[in-house]
Design an enzyme around this catalytic site. Structure first.
Site, PDB file in Angstrom:
ATOM      1  N   HIS A   1     -13.231  -0.838   7.204  1.00 37.86           N
ATOM      2  CA  HIS A   1     -11.948  -0.560   6.526  1.00 37.86           C
ATOM      3  C   HIS A   1     -10.861  -1.425   7.163  1.00 37.86           C
ATOM      4  CE1 HIS A   1      -8.314   1.498   5.265  1.00 37.86           C
ATOM      5  NE2 HIS A   1      -9.030   1.974   4.258  1.00 37.86           N
TER       6      HIS A   1
ATOM      7  N   GLU B   1     -10.862  -3.592  -1.280  1.00 38.93           N
ATOM      8  CA  GLU B   1      -9.609  -2.909  -0.961  1.00 38.93           C
ATOM      9  C   GLU B   1      -8.612  -3.929  -0.439  1.00 38.93           C
ATOM     10  OE1 GLU B   1     -10.584   1.526  -0.302  1.00 38.93           O
ATOM     11  OE2 GLU B   1     -10.415   0.533   1.624  1.00 38.93           O
TER      12      GLU B   1
HETATM   13  P1  PGA Z   1      -4.843   4.756  -0.421  1.00 37.63           P
HETATM   14  O1  PGA Z   1      -6.009   4.392   0.623  1.00 37.63           O
HETATM   15  O2  PGA Z   1      -5.509   5.227  -1.684  1.00 37.63           O
HETATM   16  O3  PGA Z   1      -4.064   5.843   0.261  1.00 37.63           O
HETATM   17  O4  PGA Z   1      -4.043   3.515  -0.635  1.00 37.63           O
HETATM   18  C1  PGA Z   1      -7.132   3.721   0.182  1.00 37.63           C
HETATM   19  C2  PGA Z   1      -8.022   3.379   1.329  1.00 37.63           C
HETATM   20  O5  PGA Z   1      -7.534   3.123   2.432  1.00 37.63           O
HETATM   21  O6  PGA Z   1      -9.244   3.348   1.159  1.00 37.63           O
END
Ligand code: PGA
Length: 274
Positions: free
Chosen positions: A110, A182
């Site tokens: 992540h 992401e």
């Molecule tokens: P968020 O986080 O939906 O709060 O932007 C997504 C993530 O970090 O996977």
């Protein structure tokens, strides 16, 4: 064929059911986690949900959440793990320990871990192999920063992360992974979501790279999720995109009601109602 002895087979969802999951990050006490898991379990049991649903709680509640969801189709994952099985690594948790809790997935790479905890493409790769060794499905997060996008290297950056993470795997093992695109600029407070079109274009680029590395079948079947400021307002827009196989949600699903709202949308969308 797998290069890793399977503790147990990693389940593959059938058909085109989307993957919908949430990472809780550094949130929830034991009581809060149990309550969420119970409510989710009841919802999934009462709904003929055509989605692969997963939650990624923090370590402190992992085994309790697994216990609450035992026998339910909801998958549970951990947010990180070390690549060694045991050893003198104070403060770390191994894939062996995560699997022992009953978890089936492992979130790896992540952007918050890359940014705040010095996660690199190399450690991501080691963790992918460790997860597979223990029968955990790696959920590998990739994404470019705003700066990388502004300088025209977004696709290169993301595809480099993908290639590092999956390096040396057989096509069969690559298929036991899932990828979450992401974009760093889309995540968390102050982030703004990618447009569905932007997500779709990047997913198509990732699929091309996976196809070059592992062939068309792996590219077609590896789940590609979008994450970054997903809400109940924009979720259906992403799911409508042909290259988006699911959603990885943060804040909007930290309350079970919020998560259920998005799961309900996914269900209605699949049924062709929205
Ligand atoms: P968020 O986080 O939906 O709060 O932007 C997504 C993530 O970090 O996977």
């Amino acid at each position: 064929m797998s290069d890793f002895p399977e503790r147990k087979p990693i389940a593959h969802p059938t058909g085109n059911a989307p993957w919908i999951g949430t990472g809780w990050k550094m949130n929830k006490t034991l009581g809060e986690a149990r309550e969420y898991a119970r409510d989710l379990r009841a919802y999934v049991a009462a709904t003929d949900l055509a989605a692969t649903v997963f939650i990624v709680p923090p370590f402190t509640v992992l085994s309790n959440v697994c216990e609450e969801l035992e026998g339910s189709p909801v998958l549970v994952g951990a947010q990180n793990a070390h690549w060694e099985d045991t050893g003198a690594y104070t403060g770390e948790i191994s894939c062996r320990m995560v699997a022992d809790c009953g978890a089936e997935m492992l979130e790896i790479g992540h952007s918050e871990r890359r940014r705040c905890f010095s996660e690199t493409d190399v450690t991501v790769h080691l963790k992918v192999r460790a997860a597979l060794r223990h029968g955990l499905r790696p959920l590998i997060c990739v994404g470019e920063t705003a700066e990388e996008r502004a300088h025209g290297v977004a696709v290169d950056t993301v595809n480099r992360q993908v290639a590092f993470a999956l390096h040396g795997l057989s096509a069969g093992d690559a298929l036991r992974c899932a990828l979450a695109y992401e974009p760093v600029w889309a995540i968390g407070e102050g982030g703004s979501p990618a447009s569905p079109d932007e997500a779709n274009l990047m997913h198509a680029a990732i699929r091309r790279r996976v196809s070059e590395l592992f062939g068309a079948k792996a590219a077609r079947n590896i789940p590609l999720l979008y994450g970054g400021s997903v809400t109940s307002e924009n979720a259906a827009g992403f799911l409508r995109e042909p290259e988006v196989d699911g959603l990885f949600i943060g804040r909007a699903a930290w309350s079970c009601e919020g998560f259920l709202e998005i799961l309900g949308l996914a269900e209605r969308y699949r049924a062709g109602a929205s």
